[in-house]
Design a protein around this motif. Structure first.
Motif, short mmCIF file in Angstrom:
data_model
loop_
_atom_site.label_atom_id
_atom_site.label_comp_id
_atom_site.label_asym_id
_atom_site.label_seq_id
_atom_site.Cartn_x
_atom_site.Cartn_y
_atom_site.Cartn_z
N SER A 263 -7.48 2.95 -4.72
CA SER A 263 -7.96 1.99 -3.68
C SER A 263 -9.30 1.43 -3.98
CB SER A 263 -7.82 2.53 -2.27
OG SER A 263 -6.48 2.91 -2.03
N ALA A 264 -10.15 2.20 -4.14
CA ALA A 264 -11.49 1.68 -4.46
C ALA A 264 -11.52 1.01 -5.64
CB ALA A 264 -12.74 2.81 -4.44
N ARG A 266 -9.14 -0.73 -7.12
CA ARG A 266 -8.63 -2.07 -6.93
C ARG A 266 -9.31 -3.06 -6.24
NH1 ARG A 266 -3.46 0.28 -5.48
NH2 ARG A 266 -1.99 0.16 -7.08
N THR A 267 -9.99 -2.82 -5.23
CA THR A 267 -11.16 -3.56 -4.58
C THR A 267 -12.17 -4.15 -5.33
OG1 THR A 267 -10.54 -2.23 -2.58
CG2 THR A 267 -12.58 -3.94 -2.32
N GLU A 270 -11.25 -6.24 -7.83
CA GLU A 270 -11.20 -7.83 -7.14
C GLU A 270 -12.44 -8.45 -7.23
OE1 GLU A 270 -9.50 -7.43 -3.03
OE2 GLU A 270 -7.54 -6.48 -4.13
N GLN A 271 -13.57 -7.53 -7.26
CA GLN A 271 -15.00 -8.10 -7.10
C GLN A 271 -15.52 -8.25 -8.44
OE1 GLN A 271 -17.11 -5.43 -4.34
NE2 GLN A 271 -15.60 -5.82 -2.63
N ASP A 339 -13.94 3.09 1.05
CA ASP A 339 -15.02 2.14 0.93
C ASP A 339 -16.23 3.19 0.60
OD1 ASP A 339 -14.90 3.89 3.39
OD2 ASP A 339 -16.48 2.35 4.26
N LEU A 342 -16.14 3.10 -3.17
CA LEU A 342 -16.19 1.72 -3.69
C LEU A 342 -17.88 1.50 -3.70
CD1 LEU A 342 -15.53 -1.20 -4.36
CD2 LEU A 342 -15.56 -1.73 -1.85
N LYS A 346 -20.28 0.65 -6.81
CA LYS A 346 -21.25 -0.79 -6.71
C LYS A 346 -22.37 -0.17 -7.13
CE LYS A 346 -19.00 -3.56 -3.16
NZ LYS A 346 -19.14 -4.05 -1.74
#
Lengths: 371, 186
Positions: A263-264, A266-267, A270-271, A339, A342, A346
């Motif tokens: 899930s992380a 994928r997000t 997107e970024q 998150d 994620l 980052k």
């Protein structure tokens, strides 16, 4: 077969039945009990053996006995129960008989709690029972994978005369997902040339044992196990990759931690962050070769686990310092949210890691500041 | 597409079954879906919840911290999920079991007197299906018809006579929520 909504634990039980499970021995413990509960109904219905033993110690030794006769046999438990089974597991390994054991892991050590955890990775992959013995360990991340790997576990156990463990956390045991069951196979009892299944006066007697009083004989046994393990390593490594082709950051995670990482990923994609996921399906044998290849592509690895960094050691042994390895874990029965992973992606993406800091120490420092 | 839904309430309010019906409806219409319950000791007499994730791709995390959609069948669940809901999300609240109005104004809170509507239909146990109907007003990926078919396909045979009342409950919940949505300024 059409897809049905299956709960992880019940799916494992039914998949084992369809793979020809002839005998089950177990003892209830959350979050695994549905495996036992389901089989307590299903096995007698089919005229097969089901015993709720007096304890996990009893159960594993019943498994040992049945395994010696060459029938398909399994047990299942959760962390503290699996600890109790470790002596028996070592005897099964030393006797070179096939058996399947499912561990639906929970938070520990000790009595711990019943929440999902991956705290028994080391016990399953590296430790557990005494003595030198390898074992196959499969780590499903979905109900479908739990079904497929349950079926596979019997084949692998028999092919290599080896314990095959399924380790999954409580989340996969308790969750429901659409899944397809394999066809029901009739019980096909193989005529193994080692099985002590009664001579009926027609053949020579056979002996199965884990006692080798002469150290040279024990040494030969150990080496035989290791040679067999080499075959397993060459033939049975399984993993799944996501967004790996152009990934500069590669996450390594198994089971629920692996799918939360998806899930992380994928997000993050997107970024615009080039991150991918390697999800080991066999944690033993470990996908060493593939991971080693990826050191030529990745500029950092992030290991995510629901423990304090157990598979982390295996990743580091493979990467051997060629690329920085970072860690994010939630021990104690806490399931990370996407998150959290994620944020780690980052952080690694924006600040190149030093690489010479210990991954676990750095994580502990961040966790201590956070919690 | 991915949608996460949390359904929460007291044990016995049909929280887990409600989530399963939604999961069946999603599965039968070709979507990937996960259903995961809270299975801890709180199951015994306290609050229960389940998380349903519906997507058109392989689902990652089966759990969600800030869901865009939730059903709160009692006050403790309203308290918990009003604060956790993602901004812009929709919270269906069983008005029969709460004594306060919403505090946040960056989410949609749809009040539905689920117990009263269920009792009007003739079975207070249908309260979860009233709430489900209301939820569907905010979940265009699954229709009332899809859930009806899921109930028909997966309800145990001994309960099949309850289908018409379940359909009625879904419809009443959906319609009540529609009226609430009409009141929301465009």
């Amino acid at each position: 077969m059409p897809k049905e909504l299956w709960k992880g634990n019940e799916a494992i039980a039914e998949a084992a039945v369809r793979a020809g499970l002839e005998a089950y021995f177990g003892y209830p413990i959350t979050p695994q009990t549905e495996v036992l509960e389901y089989l307590s109904r299903r096995m007698p219905e089919l005229g097969r053996a089901f015993v709720q033993a007096e304890s996990e110690l009893g159960a594993v030794n019943m498994v040992y006995g049945a395994a010696c006769t060459g029938v398909r046999v399994m047990s299942s438990s959760s962390s503290p129960g699996v600890s109790l089974m470790m002596e028996g597991l070592s005897y099964i390994a030393g006797t070179e008989v096939p058996a399947v054991l499912v561990n639906v892991m929970r938070g520990g050590p000790g009595l711990g709690n019943i929440a999902p955890a991956q705290s028994d990775y080391n016990q399953a992959v590296h430790g557990g029972g005494h003595g030198d013995y390898p074992r196959i360990v499969l780590a499903p991340a979905s109900v479908q994978e739990a079904i497929d790997l349950t079926v596979l576990s019997f084949d692998l156990a028999e092919k290599y005369r080896m314990i095959t463990m399924l380790i999954l956390d409580g989340a996969i045991g308790q969750m429901m997902e659409p899944a397809e069951m394999p066809e029901m196979k009739p019980v096909h009892r193989q005529d193994f040339d080692w099985a002590t299944n009664a001579t009926m006066g027609k053949r020579e007697r056979r002996l199965l044992t884990s006692i080798y009083l002469n150290p040279l004989d024990e040494e030969q046994t150990n080496l035989r196990l290791l040679n067999r393990w080499k075959e397993v390593q060459a033939n049975e490594v399984r993993y799944k990759e996501y967004f790996i082709d152009d990934a500069e950051i590669v996450i390594v995670g198994f089971g629920t931690a692996g799918r939360v990482a998806l899930s992380a990923v994928r997000t993050a994609r997107e970024q615009g962050i080039k991150v991918g996921l390697l999800r080991p399906i066999t944690v033993s044998p470990f996908p060493t070769e593939r991971l080693s290849q990826l050191t030529g592509q990745a500029r950092a690895f992030l290991v995510t686990e629901m423990n304090m960094g157990q598979m982390l050691d295996d990743v580091q042994l493979t990467v051997r310092g060629r690329v920085p390895v970072e860690f994010y874990g939630r021990p104690g029965g806490v399931v990370p949210f996407p998150d959290e992973i994620l944020n780690e992606i980052k952080r690694i993406n924006s600040a190149p890691t030093a690489g010479h800091t210990d991954a676990r120490d750095a994580w502990l420092t961040r966790m201590t500041a956070q919690v | 597409m991915q949608k996460e839904i949390i359904i929460a309430g007291f044990g016995g309010q049909g929280v887990l079954f409600g989530g399963q019906v939604l999961a069946y409806a999603a599965m039968d219409t070709g979507k990937d879906v996960t259903w995961i319950p809270s299975y801890g000791p709180e199951m015994r007499g306290g609050t229960a919840n389940c998380t349903v994730v519906i997507a058109d791709h392989e689902i990652g995390s089966p759990l969600v911290k800030n869901p865009p959609l939730a059903i709160a069948l009692n006050l403790p669940s309203f308290d918990k999920y009003e604060s956790l809901l993602a901004a812009g999300g929709t919270l269906i609240v069983n008005q029969s079991m709460v004594d306060r109005s919403a505090q946040r104004n960056d989410i949609h809170v749809i009040m539905v007197p689920c117990n009263e509507i269920a009792e009007e239909i003739g079975d207070k146990k249908l309260m979860n299906m009233v709430a489900m109907g209301a939820l569907l007003s905010a979940l265009p990926e699954v229709s009332v018809k899809d859930v009806e078919k899921a109930l028909e396909g997966h309800l145990p045979a001994r309960h099949k006579h309850l289908l018409p009342k379940n359909y009625e409950a879904l419809k009443r919940g959906f319609e009540h929520a529609q009226k609430e949505w009409d009141k929301v300024p465009a």
